[in-house]
Design a protein around this motif. Structure first.
Motif, short mmCIF file in Angstrom:
data_model
loop_
_atom_site.label_atom_id
_atom_site.label_comp_id
_atom_site.label_asym_id
_atom_site.label_seq_id
_atom_site.Cartn_x
_atom_site.Cartn_y
_atom_site.Cartn_z
N LYS A 1 -8.00 -10.77 0.53
CA LYS A 1 -7.46 -9.43 0.33
C LYS A 1 -6.05 -9.51 -0.22
CE LYS A 1 -6.89 -5.02 2.78
NZ LYS A 1 -7.12 -4.32 4.06
N VAL A 2 -5.79 -8.74 -1.30
CA VAL A 2 -4.46 -8.65 -1.90
C VAL A 2 -3.97 -7.22 -1.71
CG1 VAL A 2 -3.06 -8.97 -3.98
CG2 VAL A 2 -5.09 -10.41 -3.61
N LEU A 3 -2.79 -7.08 -1.11
CA LEU A 3 -2.22 -5.77 -0.81
C LEU A 3 -1.08 -5.49 -1.79
CD1 LEU A 3 -2.18 -3.34 1.16
CD2 LEU A 3 -0.53 -4.63 2.55
N PHE A 4 -1.13 -4.34 -2.46
CA PHE A 4 -0.11 -3.94 -3.43
C PHE A 4 0.74 -2.82 -2.83
CE2 PHE A 4 -3.30 -6.02 -5.89
CZ PHE A 4 -2.63 -6.62 -6.95
N LEU A 5 2.07 -2.96 -2.96
CA LEU A 5 2.99 -2.01 -2.35
C LEU A 5 3.94 -1.41 -3.37
CD1 LEU A 5 3.93 -3.94 0.95
CD2 LEU A 5 2.13 -2.23 0.60
N PRO A 6 3.58 -0.24 -3.96
CA PRO A 6 4.55 0.57 -4.71
C PRO A 6 5.29 1.47 -3.72
CG PRO A 6 2.39 1.54 -4.89
CD PRO A 6 2.24 0.34 -3.97
N LEU A 7 5.92 2.53 -4.23
CA LEU A 7 6.57 3.51 -3.35
C LEU A 7 6.43 4.89 -3.96
CD1 LEU A 7 8.22 3.08 -0.65
CD2 LEU A 7 10.23 3.69 -1.99
N PHE B 1 3.94 2.69 0.84
CA PHE B 1 4.48 2.36 2.16
C PHE B 1 5.19 3.54 2.81
CE2 PHE B 1 8.10 0.48 4.66
CZ PHE B 1 7.33 0.09 5.75
N LEU B 2 5.88 4.36 2.02
CA LEU B 2 6.60 5.50 2.60
C LEU B 2 5.62 6.53 3.16
CD1 LEU B 2 9.58 6.07 2.99
CD2 LEU B 2 9.54 7.44 0.89
N SER B 3 4.53 6.79 2.47
CA SER B 3 3.51 7.71 2.99
C SER B 3 2.86 7.15 4.23
CB SER B 3 2.45 8.00 1.93
OG SER B 3 3.01 8.69 0.84
N TYR B 4 2.65 5.84 4.25
CA TYR B 4 2.09 5.21 5.44
C TYR B 4 3.01 5.44 6.64
CZ TYR B 4 0.65 1.69 8.81
OH TYR B 4 0.26 1.06 9.97
N MET C 1 1.34 -2.06 9.76
CA MET C 1 0.48 -1.96 8.59
C MET C 1 -0.15 -3.32 8.26
SD MET C 1 1.38 -0.69 4.72
CE MET C 1 2.24 -2.23 4.34
N LEU C 2 0.63 -4.37 8.32
CA LEU C 2 0.11 -5.70 8.00
C LEU C 2 -0.92 -6.17 9.03
CD1 LEU C 2 3.36 -7.50 6.78
CD2 LEU C 2 1.56 -6.43 5.40
N GLU C 3 -0.69 -5.83 10.28
CA GLU C 3 -1.68 -6.18 11.31
C GLU C 3 -3.00 -5.44 11.08
OE1 GLU C 3 0.52 -5.20 14.77
OE2 GLU C 3 1.51 -7.16 14.92
N GLN C 4 -2.91 -4.21 10.60
CA GLN C 4 -4.13 -3.44 10.31
C GLN C 4 -4.84 -3.95 9.06
OE1 GLN C 4 -2.47 0.50 10.01
NE2 GLN C 4 -2.84 0.98 12.17
N GLU C 5 -4.09 -4.25 8.02
CA GLU C 5 -4.68 -4.60 6.73
C GLU C 5 -5.04 -6.08 6.61
OE1 GLU C 5 -5.57 -2.46 4.51
OE2 GLU C 5 -4.71 -0.75 5.59
N ARG D 1 -10.30 -16.09 4.66
CA ARG D 1 -9.19 -15.24 5.06
C ARG D 1 -8.28 -15.95 6.03
NH1 ARG D 1 -9.46 -9.80 5.12
NH2 ARG D 1 -7.37 -10.02 5.92
N ALA D 2 -6.97 -15.80 5.82
CA ALA D 2 -5.99 -16.35 6.77
C ALA D 2 -6.17 -15.67 8.12
CB ALA D 2 -4.58 -16.14 6.25
N GLN D 3 -6.10 -16.45 9.18
CA GLN D 3 -6.27 -15.90 10.51
C GLN D 3 -4.99 -15.24 11.02
OE1 GLN D 3 -9.33 -15.80 12.13
NE2 GLN D 3 -9.85 -16.37 10.02
N ARG D 4 -3.86 -15.70 10.49
CA ARG D 4 -2.60 -15.12 10.94
C ARG D 4 -1.90 -14.40 9.82
NH1 ARG D 4 1.31 -19.31 13.11
NH2 ARG D 4 0.43 -20.57 11.43
N VAL D 5 -1.36 -13.24 10.09
CA VAL D 5 -0.55 -12.49 9.13
C VAL D 5 0.90 -12.54 9.56
CG1 VAL D 5 -0.09 -10.22 8.17
CG2 VAL D 5 -2.45 -11.00 8.45
N LEU D 6 1.14 -12.28 10.83
CA LEU D 6 2.50 -12.31 11.37
C LEU D 6 2.64 -13.49 12.31
CD1 LEU D 6 2.81 -8.52 12.21
CD2 LEU D 6 3.86 -9.68 10.28
#
Length: 380
Positions: free
Chosen positions: A3-9, A41-44, A102-106, A373-378
């Protein structure tokens, strides 16, 4: 699945979203098994806050452009950045907490920032060794403001070699983490669907960005009684502007609504001989790929004004200082084959510094990542 997450604003259509959409479209075609997702990210964080901030931002630019430019240069275009310590320091823990959630969810395997603010928050997490996932900055202007996270961000897709040199010498970033990609544009703009030929009267595209034209209206009103050029006018989301130009009922000036499809936009580019535009990073990059002479009359304060300085310094855009006399200046330049050839050489020099496209750089990165998939994000 990777999964690739893209973050505009912001939710409004900007160059940050266009670049994210360009890269997402490429990944979906080249790597169907990779999930690509875009989040404002701001709407999130808070949809009401996003709406209030974006509306205030647009009102400020339109009503007090000089003060916006001063604030932008003071807080977002100097090092060390005063942005963090003066404007948002009390809010940083809130945004960091929201980013973690957000990162934990995605649970992404790779994060791509096309706006400086998410990059800044991710840099904070990286600096604290709290974030496990690699982060890529994809810069969407011809300069890098001081809000972008830099030292602790894993990879940088920069617009030109000067930006790469700045990251190496000013921030001590290893050259292997930096790729000169130019500002990414959709693959459609690297395809010429017809040979550009000399036409008379010349066809000029007037493109004022998604929010409309601003002070370029003075130029168009001066062209109402002229037959020197044919005009197509991109009105963006500005319905009032579209209706006004339609009411003129002139055969040589036609308004166009916002065009979202890159292939349709590419066909329009192939029909024109020159473009009058504001110096937004993505639009200018599209036109550089198409080798179309560019003129500018008006620009937004802040980012566009700084873009204009770079483009003028490198001879990549012509500034029409007097809108009511702009047609004569354009006519002289478009009839000057020697100057046009110089312009094309300067564009070629710009692209000579590009190492690979943003799509190619991202593809190499995705292909090199593990399939599981990586098992750890944080980090705990």
């Amino acid at each position: 699945m990777m999964k690739v997450l893209f973050l505009p604003l912001f939710q409004m259509n900007t160059g940050h979203h266009k670049v994210a959409d360009t890269l997402i479209d490429f990944l979906r075609r080249q790597f169907p098994a990779v999930e690509s997702k875009k989040i404002d990210f701001l709407s999130y964080c808070n949809e009401l806050m996003e709406k209030m901030v974006s509306e205030a931002y647009l009102r400020w630019i339109r009503s007090h452009p000089a003060s916006y430019h001063r604030v932008y240069k003071t807080f977002m275009y100097q090092e060390p950045p005063r942005f963090e310590f003066v404007s948002f320091e009390p809010w940083l823990p809130y945004f960091e907490s929201k980013m973690k959630k957000m990162l934990e969810q995605e649970r992404p395997d790779l994060i791509v920032c096309t706006h400086s603010f998410p990059s800044r928050i991710l840099q904070q997490l990286k600096r604290k060794q709290a974030l496990f996932v690699p982060v890529v900055n994809v810069y969407t202007d011809f300069f890098m403001n001081s809000v972008w996270g830099k030292r602790f961000i894993d990879y940088h897709f920069v617009p030109h070699p000067e930006a790469k040199w700045e990251l190496v010498t000013k921030y001590g970033i290893d050259e292997g983490r930096i790729v000169v990609t130019g500002i990414p544009v959709h693959d459609a703009f690297r395809i010429t669907t017809e040979t550009r030929r000399k036409r008379w009267p010349a066809h000029i595209l007037v493109a004022g960005g998604s929010q409309g034209l601003g002070n370029m209206m003075a130029f168009l009103r001066a062209a109402q009684a002229s037959t020197l050029f044919r005009y197509s006018v991109l009105c963006g989301a500005n319905r009032q502007l579209y209706d006004e130009i339609s009411s003129w009922n002139l055969p040589h000036i036609r308004p166009l609504p916002y065009i979202a499809d890159p292939e349709e936009m590419n066909r329009l580019y192939d029909e024109v001989d020159a473009v009058v535009t504001k110096p937004g990073g993505v639009t200018v990059s599209e036109l550089l790929h198409k080798r179309i002479p560019m003129f500018t009359i008006d620009c937004l304060p802040g980012q566009e004004r700084i873009n204009l300085q770079y483009l003028q310094r490198n001879g990549l855009i012509y500034h029409l200082a007097e809108p009511d006399r702009g047609e004569r200046a354009m006519l002289r330049l478009l009839n000057d084959d020697v100057e046009k050839n110089r312009f094309f050489r300067r564009v070629s020099d710009y692209f000579a510094g590009v190492e690979k496209t943003g799509q190619e750089a991202l593809a190499e990165m995705v292909a090199a990542m593990p399939r599981r998939r990586a098992q750890r994000v944080l980090h705990p």
